[in-house]
Scaffold this active site. Sequence first.
Site, PDB file in Angstrom:
ATOM      1  CE  LYS A  11      -3.405  -2.699   2.464  1.00 39.35           C
ATOM      2  NZ  LYS A  11      -4.684  -2.707   3.102  1.00 39.35           N
ATOM      3  CG  HIS A  95      -7.090  -2.895  -2.618  1.00 39.87           C
ATOM      4  ND1 HIS A  95      -7.626  -2.283  -1.520  1.00 39.87           N
ATOM      5  CD2 HIS A  95      -6.307  -3.900  -2.156  1.00 39.87           C
ATOM      6  CE1 HIS A  95      -7.173  -2.884  -0.422  1.00 39.87           C
ATOM      7  NE2 HIS A  95      -6.372  -3.871  -0.779  1.00 39.87           N
ATOM      8  CD  GLU A  97      -6.751  -0.311   1.525  1.00 38.48           C
ATOM      9  OE1 GLU A  97      -5.734  -0.057   0.864  1.00 38.48           O
ATOM     10  OE2 GLU A  97      -6.745  -1.069   2.517  1.00 38.48           O
ATOM     11  CD  GLU A 164      -7.741  -8.049  -0.933  1.00 38.34           C
ATOM     12  OE1 GLU A 164      -6.745  -8.498  -0.367  1.00 38.34           O
ATOM     13  OE2 GLU A 164      -7.880  -6.858  -1.233  1.00 38.34           O
ATOM     14  CB  SER A 208      -6.712  -9.745   8.871  1.00 38.68           C
ATOM     15  OG  SER A 208      -7.262  -8.441   8.909  1.00 38.68           O
TER      16      SER A 208
END
Length: 244
Positions: A11, A95, A97, A164, A208
Amino acid sequence: MTAKIYVANWKMNVPARESIEQYIGHLKKFRVPANTHIIIAPPFPYLPLVARLIKKSRLEIAAQNVHWETEGTFTGEVSAKMLQRFGVHFVIIGHSERRRDFYETDAIINRKLRIVVHTRLTPILCIGETAAQRKRGETRKIILTQLRRALQGIRNPRVIIAYEPVWAIGTGINAQPTQVQQVHVLIRSWLTRKYTKKNTIPILYGGSAAAHNSHSFMQQPDIDGLLVGGASLSSQQFRNIIQT
Ligand code: PEP
C-alpha cells in the site's frame, strides 16, 4: 495444477523495520517452490529499485494501480506501458480501498482490466463484499456482479482473482477459511462457465492474513494463494506466511 501465489501489497508504506534492500535480500534467500509466485507490490516510486533488486531471482513485482489509457493528459497517472517498461508483470485492480476512497466503479475497473490485458500484463482483480452487504445476505449477488462487470469483454482468461471481504481488510478480523472456500467455489464455477472447463485461474484470499492463519486458508482446496497487506511489511512475517 494451479499456481500458488503470494502477493505483498505494501500500500502507501515501505517495510517498517528494515530497508527495502534488506527486505528483498531476505526474500531472495528463500527457495521458492516450483509453481509458486511471490509478488511484491510497492508504491510507484519504489518500482525501479525493487525491479533492480529482484533481478536474477524468482521474485516478481506488481503495481498497485494503473490508468486505463496509454498516454495523455492525465495528471498523476501511470500507464500500463510505462509499468511494463519497468519490468512489472502484474497490476492490482479494484482494491476496495480504491473503490472506497477514489470512487472506482466497476466500469472504471473494467477499463483498467482491458488495458492491462491488452498490454499483456496480468491483472489481480480484487472483489469482495462489505460487512453490511454480508449481513443482508448479498454476498453472492455482490461477488457475481463485480466479477461480471469487471470482466465484461475480457476474453483472455489470464487473470488472477483476489477475494477480499472488505470487513476483513486491515481489521485483524479474519473470514473463516470455510466461509472463504464457499465464496471461492462460487467464483470458480462462474469463471469455469465464462472461460474454460479446465479452469486454472488462481483465486487468492486477502484480509488480515498472517503467519498464524495462512496455513488454515491454504488448506482449503480452492484457495490458491494470499494477498497480504499489513503482515507483508516485514520480510520475516511474509516469509513465515509463505512457509507455513
Ligand atoms: C490488502 O491490502 O489487500 C489486505 C488484505 O490487507 P491486510 O492483509 O492488512 O488485511
